[in-house]
Design an enzyme around this catalytic site. Structure first.
Site, mmCIF file in Angstrom:
data_model
loop_
_atom_site.group_PDB
_atom_site.id
_atom_site.type_symbol
_atom_site.label_atom_id
_atom_site.label_comp_id
_atom_site.label_asym_id
_atom_site.label_seq_id
_atom_site.Cartn_x
_atom_site.Cartn_y
_atom_site.Cartn_z
ATOM 1 C CG ASP A 22 -7.108 17.113 -13.670
ATOM 2 O OD1 ASP A 22 -7.805 17.867 -14.368
ATOM 3 O OD2 ASP A 22 -6.460 17.494 -12.677
ATOM 4 C CB SER A 81 -5.382 20.029 -3.209
ATOM 5 O OG SER A 81 -5.199 19.641 -4.555
ATOM 6 C CG ASP A 84 -1.341 19.800 -9.398
ATOM 7 O OD1 ASP A 84 -2.358 19.161 -9.733
ATOM 8 O OD2 ASP A 84 -0.793 19.703 -8.296
ATOM 9 C CB THR A 609 10.916 -9.566 15.291
ATOM 10 O OG1 THR A 609 11.043 -10.336 16.481
ATOM 11 C CG2 THR A 609 11.733 -10.225 14.182
ATOM 12 C CB ALA A 611 13.708 -6.377 7.757
ATOM 13 C CB SER A 612 18.144 -5.407 10.020
ATOM 14 O OG SER A 612 17.692 -4.480 10.982
ATOM 15 N N GLY A 613 16.884 -7.522 12.490
ATOM 16 C CA GLY A 613 17.245 -8.043 13.791
ATOM 17 C C GLY A 613 16.113 -7.996 14.787
ATOM 18 C CE LYS A 628 18.342 -1.897 15.769
ATOM 19 N NZ LYS A 628 18.179 -0.519 15.278
ATOM 20 C CG ASP A 722 12.564 6.286 10.652
ATOM 21 O OD1 ASP A 722 11.495 6.695 10.153
ATOM 22 O OD2 ASP A 722 12.720 5.122 11.034
#
Length: 986
Positions: A22, A81, A84, A609, A611-613, A628, A722
């Site tokens: 907890d 819930s 555990d 747009t 981060a990579s392109g 792309k 993804d």
């Protein structure tokens, strides 16, 4: 019914040093005692890590001959819930039988699952009372004769009358099973001659006679018996109550046994990687009983060393290390090493040959042409790649001097003085140098972006010296596979062919600086994604450097060094050529027909747009396309990711996947794909001005699942990793297409480690991925289940809600991930949703991935629910809430209605962090029917006024259209959540 051997009395007394579960650093622990299929639990003790149970903590159970162990589990009680896990302890029955008086002991808690955080002990009082009653004598003379191995008596009985082979002894074991376990070959053969012998029946444990025969038999001449048992109905892969097949049972033979029976079972079709209900394979069983020869045989015949099994779950190597068997550990490690090596070479098809012949890394350097002939490896490409890799292991430096490092850059050296001897440069320490990364064994990549200026004699003309700059990037023809993410960060620097003297200083790539006493150098390059102006003054004794940032539009890099020589570098393109991509596995491309000349592309609209392109809407051969573009074409990690996405999109030709037109690799790295004018499913759901009906739900939902099924049924299988509503695009005619394969992987051996890494948008990530387990098709099904929930909520409630947004305390994605994985929290399905739909969503989101449906089952179930809807349309439509703005409106001429135009939507979201731009809203009318499928507005605007010419570099594009602004939208939840498009402002 199994014979009772006694009873046990267990008292749960107390615990100590338990793990806090907890937020206040405490727990509410309670214990559960499990004996066979019976469970009893104590009360929870609140707010303590040192609980003491003083009432309702004593339990009694009967013990039979089949029980192997008693389990005591400890949980933390949770009001809101699922409870555990805090740990468990297993106590063997053989140990319990020794406790004939009350015995009190502390037992250390072990994790229930591999990643569970566990600590502490639990104190138990145990007493075993032996059953003193004797078993009754056998009533059946037939059973008695079998147990006495009296073949003469059995033969007489068979001749006199028809025998009932299904008759059971006092413990419920059928006669044929008793015979199969007797290890008496003549007796078993005699019984199998009976024409009415039913050998497909099961005993009380679910075993067939074949299960018992392969476990108890010690004879090597048993093939005829196995054949007859199979002919009479014993399935070679039939499971007993524990999920064990005959192959598992063969591993449990109590006597030392050769692999003869195991070989025969495999020849008859036994599945070598079959898993029990506890996920154990036969290899796990062989390791547990310490049978080295069995382990060796299984490995040679294709046993998967990456499968996790048992409780807690472990791989074969982890299990062997836990049990401490050095011979087995060595064999498993050798298989993993040679498999990884061949996978890196993209020669995974040769793994069985190497393992079968026990050619491991300890003898790999002895491989030669003769060895390959003996292995029957005749493909010239495979032979060349193997021999080259072997030479690299023998001498990592042997190939470096012969490496052909590609580059498209030229360095022009302009000498104002009359310099006809390049050796002066070397004397002044002006040689430009960078380190070259080794592509030796185990390194998946070389370092990209570095280059070396080499002065070349005999090229002097009008005081100009031209020298070539060589870029460094791995070619998959010659080095190892880059599909494994874990290889991307491994770097092994070695000396270049012409090392810098010890007194020299080599600047870091990608912007090398010539250091000299009397030189002035100006360098112009487009290599770096960020543009800078560098001014450097250097002598042999003193060097100073200042740096200032230039405006983004200025795409040049200037380096000034005092005083007399000038060097100019022309813009460098990507360090890739056709061979780098054509050599990738699984792609379906003919020659270089896929290569697109970037001059044929027109960039019209910046869609998004990341981060990579960036992603643009453009035209190619007169057709609207999505382009792309990779932002950096020298960063080795970005290039590796580009290759991975290229490998997937170029290989797939499924109707449910965005179509791949080709790729550009000359001036910039770009992938040209199909343009989906209606944008993503997310933006369709987000548009609160339009109704999303049940017809829309079933049409788009079934298509989305069918598209995912096309990935899972591709050869080799593709895992998206993804999947989310933002990555499902919709064409003009309402066809759903899956996009964004930046995180996708082929489900092959070379990607096993990659498939165990945490990837994707957290709200859509399956729990097993959080715990580090391999990503599977069922993980994609979980993500699709979240998407189906998203669509269900939108259809019933009339508004879009992000997954888990109904939980106000879950403000960040990492909180969602932890809550869904460890607390089993799931998005709340509307209470008035049809029961069949709620059940389907729940099935796809169940924590145990093996219980989730396949994509085919998912698809068929949704079709059944659609039929249910068609039969009860009024009832289903009555539960929908329709906001006022979605109700039919009269046509209003010349009214600008804000809406999500298809061009505003990121056509291919290449990263979770996405900047979305929009076009100018157009005049349109609101249709009387707001149904999406009946909305026939033309979403393809005429962009002729907005066309722009191709930029020199991708980073010079700051305004693809002068009237368009890029709007970066943020949310409080997380940057990985979908972005919301907005209308364009002038």
């Amino acid at each position: 019914m199994a014979r009772k051997i006694g009873s046990v009395r267990i008292e749960v007394l107390e615990g100590r040093n338990l793990v806090p579960m907890d937020s206040n650093g405490m727990s509410d622990p309670y214990g559960v005692v499990i004996v066979g299929d019976k469970k009893k639990k104590t009360k929870a003790i609140k707010h303590t890590l040192f609980p003491k149970w003083e009432s309702d903590n004593c339990f009694e159970f009967d013990i039979d001959v089949n029980l192997l162990a008693i389990t005591v589990e400890v949980y933390d009680w949770d009001r809101f819930s699922s409870d555990d896990r805090m740990g468990l302890t297993n106590i063997p029955v053989s140990q319990i039988q020794e406790y004939i008086v009350d015995t009190t002991k502390w037992y250390t808690l072990q994790p229930m699952k591999p990643n569970d955080k566990v600590s502490g002990e639990i104190k138990l009082k145990i007493r075993f009372d032996k059953d003193k009653t004797l078993p009754p004598p056998e009533k059946s003379p037939f059973i008695k004769a079998i147990k006495d191995n009296d073949t003469q008596a059995i033969e007489l009985m068979m001749n006199k009358a028809k025998l009932d082979y299904t008759i059971c002894d006092n413990e419920g074991t059928p006669a044929i099973h008793i015979a199969a376990a007797s290890n008496n070959i003549p007796l078993i053969t005699m019984l199998l001659k009976g024409s009415d012998a039913r050998v497909s029946i099961r005993d009380q444990h679910g075993n067939t006679p074949l299960h018992l025969f392969v476990q108890k038999n010690v004879s090597l001449n048993c093939e005829d018996i196995i054949n007859k048992l199979i002919e009479r109905g014993c399935g070679i892969n039939d499971e007993n109550n524990l999920g064990e097949t005959a192959l598992h049972k063969a591993c449990l033979a109590t006597v030392v046994q050769k692999t003869t029976i195991v070989e025969q079972l495999l020849q008859k079709g036994a599945i070598i990687n079959h898993q029990t209900k506890t996920r154990d394979t036969p290899l796990h069983y062989a390791i547990k009983v310490g049978k080295v020869e069995f382990v060796r045989f299984f490995l040679q015949n294709g046993a998967n060393v990456m499968i996790e099994g048992g409780k807690p779950s472990r791989t074969p190597l982890e299990l062997a290390k836990e049990l401490g068997n050095p011979q087995i550990i060595s064999k498993v490690e050798k298989v993993i090493e040679i498999s990884d090596w061949l996978n890196e070479l993209q020669l995974e098809t040769l793994i069985p040959k190497f393992i079968k012949n026990e050619i491991y890394m300890d003898v790999i350097t002895d491989i030669n042409e003769g060895t390959l002939d003996l292995l029957n490896i005749s493909v010239s490409g495979q032979r060349t790649k193997l021999l080259r890799a072997v030479r690299k292991i023998k001498d990592p430096l042997s190939l470096s001097s012969n490496s052909s490092l590609r580059s498209n850059s030229l360095i022009h050296v302009e000498n104002d003085n009359n310099n006809n001897n390049n050796n002066n440069n070397n004397n002044n320490n002006s040689q430009e140098q960078c380190n070259i990364n080794n592509d030796s064994l185990g390194s998946g990549n070389r370092n990209s972006g570095g280059f070396k200026a080499q002065n070349q004699n005999n090229t002097l003309n009008n005081n100009n010296v031209e020298s070539k700059s060589t870029g460094n990037l791995n070619s998959l023809k010659n080095i190892h596979n880059v599909n494994n993410d874990n290889n991307e960060d491994k770097k092994n620097n070695i000396l270049s062919p012409n090392p810098i003297p010890a007194s020299s200083s080599a600047p870091a790539a990608p912007s090398p600086v010539a250091i000299g006493s009397n030189t002035t150098t100006t360098t112009t390059t487009a290599i770096a994604a960020t543009t800078t102006t560098l001014t450097t003054t250097a002598t042999t004794e003193d060097k100073t450097t200042t740096e200032s940032t230039t405006p983004p539009q200025q795409q040049q890099q200037t380096t000034t060094i005092t005083p007399t020589k000038t060097t100019t570098v022309t813009p460098e393109g990507p360090n890739l050529d056709v061979s780098d991509l054509s050599v990738l596995k699984h792609i379906n491309l003919d020659s270089d027909s896929w290569v697109i000349d970037e001059k044929t592309l027109t960039y019209n609209v910046l869609l998004g747009t990341g981060a990579s392109g960036k992603v643009y809407k453009g035209t190619f051969n007169g057709q609207e396309v999505a382009i792309k573009v990779l932002k950096s074409f020298t960063d080795k990690k970005d290039i590796a990711e580009f290759k991975k996405e290229f490998q997937i999109v170029s290989a797939l030709r499924a109707p449910g996947v965005v179509y791949f037109h080709g790729a550009g690799i000359k001036d910039k790295l770009c992938i040209v794909m199909e343009y989906c004018s209606r944008g993503s499913l997310y933006h369709i759901l987000k548009d609160d001005t339009t109704q999303f009906t049940w017809d829309n739900f079933f049409n788009l939902g079934t298509q989305a699942i069918n598209s995912l099924d096309s990935l899972h049924n591709w050869t080799p299988q593709v895992l998206h990793r993804d999947l989310k509503s933002l990555n499902l695009l919709v064409t003009e005619n309402w066809t759903v297409k899956i996009c964004d394969f930046g995180l996708s992987r082929f489900d092959t051996g070379s990607n096993l480690e990659t498939l165990g890494k945490l990837r994707g948008t957290y709200a859509y990530v399956a729990p097993e991925v959080y715990f580090g387990k391999k990503y599977t098709t069922k993980s994609d099904v979980y993500s699709m289940g979240i998407i189906l929930w998203e669509m269900t909520y939108r259809c019933i409630k009339g508004t879009h809600l992000l997954p888990y947004a109904e939980y106000p305390h879950l403000k960040f994605d990492y909180q969602i991930l932890i809550s869904s994985a460890k607390k089993d929290v799931r998005p709340t399905t509307p209470e008035n949703a049809p029961e069949s739909l709620k059940n389907l969503i729940a099935r796809t989101l169940v924590k145990d991935s093996t219980l989730r449906p396949t994509t085919l089952e998912f698809y068929e179930e949704l079709l059944k629910i659609r039929d249910e809807y068609n039969a009860n349309r009024e009832q289903w439509d009555s539960i929908r809430t329709i906001p006022p703005q979605q109700l039919p409106k009269p046509i209003i001429n010349e009214e600008i209605i804000p809406s999500i135009d298809s061009n505003n939507i990121n056509n291919n979201n290449n990263n979770n962090n996405t900047t979305v731009t929009s076009e100018k809203p157009k005049l349109r009318y609101q249709p009387s029917n707001s149904n999406l499928l009946n909305n026939n507005n033309n979403n393809n605007n005429n962009d002729s006024d907005n066309n722009i010419s191709e930029p020199a570099t991708t980073d010079s594009i700051t305004k693809p259209i002068s009237k368009v602004k890029e709007q970066l939208l943020t949310r409080t939840r997380s940057s990985s959540s979908p972005m919301e498009p907005k209308s364009i402002k002038k």
